[in-house]
Design a protein around this motif. Structure first.
Motif, mmCIF file in Angstrom:
data_model
loop_
_atom_site.group_PDB
_atom_site.id
_atom_site.type_symbol
_atom_site.label_atom_id
_atom_site.label_comp_id
_atom_site.label_asym_id
_atom_site.label_seq_id
_atom_site.Cartn_x
_atom_site.Cartn_y
_atom_site.Cartn_z
ATOM 1 N N LEU A 1 0.895 -1.206 -0.058
ATOM 2 C CA LEU A 1 0.095 0.207 0.017
ATOM 3 C C LEU A 1 0.852 1.238 0.064
ATOM 4 O O LEU A 1 0.383 2.128 -0.756
ATOM 5 N N ILE A 2 2.071 1.276 1.011
ATOM 6 C CA ILE A 2 2.787 2.450 0.910
ATOM 7 C C ILE A 2 3.495 2.757 -0.408
ATOM 8 O O ILE A 2 3.645 3.876 -1.011
ATOM 9 N N LEU A 3 3.855 1.450 -1.110
ATOM 10 C CA LEU A 3 4.497 1.601 -2.629
ATOM 11 C C LEU A 3 3.404 2.147 -3.478
ATOM 12 O O LEU A 3 3.911 3.110 -4.306
ATOM 13 N N GLU A 4 2.205 1.777 -3.459
ATOM 14 C CA GLU A 4 1.269 2.209 -4.506
ATOM 15 C C GLU A 4 0.873 3.574 -4.241
ATOM 16 O O GLU A 4 0.572 4.517 -5.065
ATOM 17 N N TYR A 5 0.803 3.950 -2.870
ATOM 18 C CA TYR A 5 0.419 5.417 -2.491
ATOM 19 C C TYR A 5 1.554 6.256 -2.865
ATOM 20 O O TYR A 5 1.506 7.600 -3.361
ATOM 21 N N GLY A 6 2.679 5.776 -2.530
ATOM 22 C CA GLY A 6 3.941 6.528 -2.907
ATOM 23 C C GLY A 6 4.215 7.083 -4.420
ATOM 24 O O GLY A 6 4.431 8.031 -4.896
ATOM 25 N N VAL A 7 3.784 5.826 -5.226
ATOM 26 C CA VAL A 7 4.188 6.128 -6.612
ATOM 27 C C VAL A 7 3.129 7.081 -7.244
ATOM 28 O O VAL A 7 3.290 7.965 -7.931
ATOM 29 N N GLY A 8 1.793 6.758 -6.784
ATOM 30 C CA GLY A 8 0.700 7.546 -7.176
ATOM 31 C C GLY A 8 0.774 9.234 -6.622
ATOM 32 O O GLY A 8 0.655 10.025 -7.632
ATOM 33 N N TYR A 9 1.320 9.174 -5.541
ATOM 34 C CA TYR A 9 1.634 10.455 -5.055
ATOM 35 C C TYR A 9 2.753 11.366 -5.617
ATOM 36 O O TYR A 9 2.571 12.443 -5.839
ATOM 37 N N ASN A 10 3.707 10.543 -6.204
ATOM 38 C CA ASN A 10 4.690 11.189 -6.914
ATOM 39 C C ASN A 10 4.449 11.627 -7.995
ATOM 40 O O ASN A 10 4.806 12.850 -8.486
ATOM 41 N N PHE A 11 4.125 10.753 -8.969
ATOM 42 C CA PHE A 11 3.569 10.981 -10.339
ATOM 43 C C PHE A 11 2.376 11.703 -10.627
ATOM 44 O O PHE A 11 2.337 12.541 -11.569
ATOM 45 N N LYS A 12 1.283 11.781 -9.585
ATOM 46 C CA LYS A 12 0.168 12.399 -9.856
ATOM 47 C C LYS A 12 -0.304 12.430 -11.342
ATOM 48 O O LYS A 12 -0.424 13.253 -11.909
ATOM 49 N N SER A 13 -0.554 11.165 -11.963
ATOM 50 C CA SER A 13 -1.017 10.885 -13.158
ATOM 51 C C SER A 13 -1.557 9.633 -13.355
ATOM 52 O O SER A 13 -1.921 9.093 -12.462
ATOM 53 N N SER A 14 -1.989 9.271 -14.636
ATOM 54 C CA SER A 14 -2.693 8.127 -14.898
ATOM 55 C C SER A 14 -1.654 7.070 -14.667
ATOM 56 O O SER A 14 -0.457 7.414 -14.953
#
Length: 274
Positions: free
Chosen positions: A58-71
């Motif tokens: 979950l931390i990995l998914e959140y972190g990647v999504g939070y960082n890229f802020k894209s689809s």
């Protein structure tokens, strides 16, 4: 990213994520998995799975999504330009899952109406298979058109569209603040009622009595990790997508722990009533 495309508050984000996590995997699947995999002994691999896979992923998914802020496909393309096609596999998979989930939502809607007068009669199994699904042993049954289910599915799709086409906070954010707490209230009522039924304590004893010998069985560990993957929707890009709309004030670690705890607490609470 404009303000209207972000969660209005951290609470909206957490409740939306809890809403995406809790569901069939908690209410329907988990009690069966718990009972058939050693009862109380299942909690050892279950907790290990949460700590080794649930929270870190979950931390990995959140972190990647939070960082890229894209689809998700765009994020994969930024990581490696030739791997973008992999990013499209998950959204397509989620869409396919939504097709049969809309059918299940349709069934749920039908049964909500039937529950007011116990419209399934004295034999619920026969009603579901023969009356509602109109199932048969013939292969032609696969192409049968059942109007009531089609209408229920259409309504479920329209509700999803109505919520998702709005701005994030006005749509999903507000709905999550209403429906997620309501779900918990409903489950509290169901569990309270279930515990008053004859034989309830016998059932709980059967459910939670540990079979320690099964801890040596590799399958129980696979079941625990599978349950965490299923119930938290790991690897489905949902957490990635939701996190991509969080503002700078989002606390990903705290949110991750809150969501994982809420999900696991909810499914164990549901087991008391199911």
């Amino acid at each position: 990213m404009s303000d209207k495309n972000e969660w209005g508050s951290n609470l909206s984000f957490v409740l939306a994520m809890v809403g995406s996590a809790v569901g069939l995997g908690n209410i329907w699947r988990y009690p069966y998995v718990l009972y058939s995999n050693g009862g109380g002994a299942f909690y050892i691999p279950y907790i290990v799975a949460i700590l080794l896979m649930g929270v870190p992923f979950l931390i990995l998914e959140y972190g990647v999504g939070y960082n890229f802020k894209s689809s998700f496909p765009k994020a994969i393309r930024k990581i490696h330009s030739k791997a973008e096609f992999l990013g499209w596999l998950l959204p397509v998979s989620v869409f396919i899952i939504m097709i049969y989930y809309s059918c299940i939502l349709g069934w749920d809607g039908i049964y909500v109406i039937l529950s007011f007068f116990k419209g399934w009669g004295a034999d619920p199994n026969t009603f579901f298979a023969a009356t509602l699904l109109q199932s048969s042993e013939s292969a032609t049954g696969l192409t049968s058109f059942i109007p009531v289910i089609a209408i229920a599915m259409l309504i479920s799709w329209l509700i999803v569209w109505f919520i998702s086409h709005k701005d994030l906070e006005e749509g999903l954010g507000k709905v999550s603040k209403i429906l997620v707490p309501l779900l918990f209230v409903i489950m509290i009522a169901i569990v309270a009622f279930s515990l008053t039924l004859p034989g309830a304590m016998i059932g709980l004893n059967e459910l939670f009595s540990p079979n320690w010998s099964l801890l040596l069985d590799f399958n129980i560990w696979m079941a625990a990790f599978g349950q965490i993957i299923f119930s938290l929707s790991l690897g489905m890009s949902i957490a990635f997508t939701y996190a991509s709309y969080t503002g700078e004030e989002g606390d990903l670690i705290t949110n991750t722990l809150s969501i994982a705890f809420a999900n696991c607490a909810f499914e164990n609470f549901c087991a008391l009533g199911v």
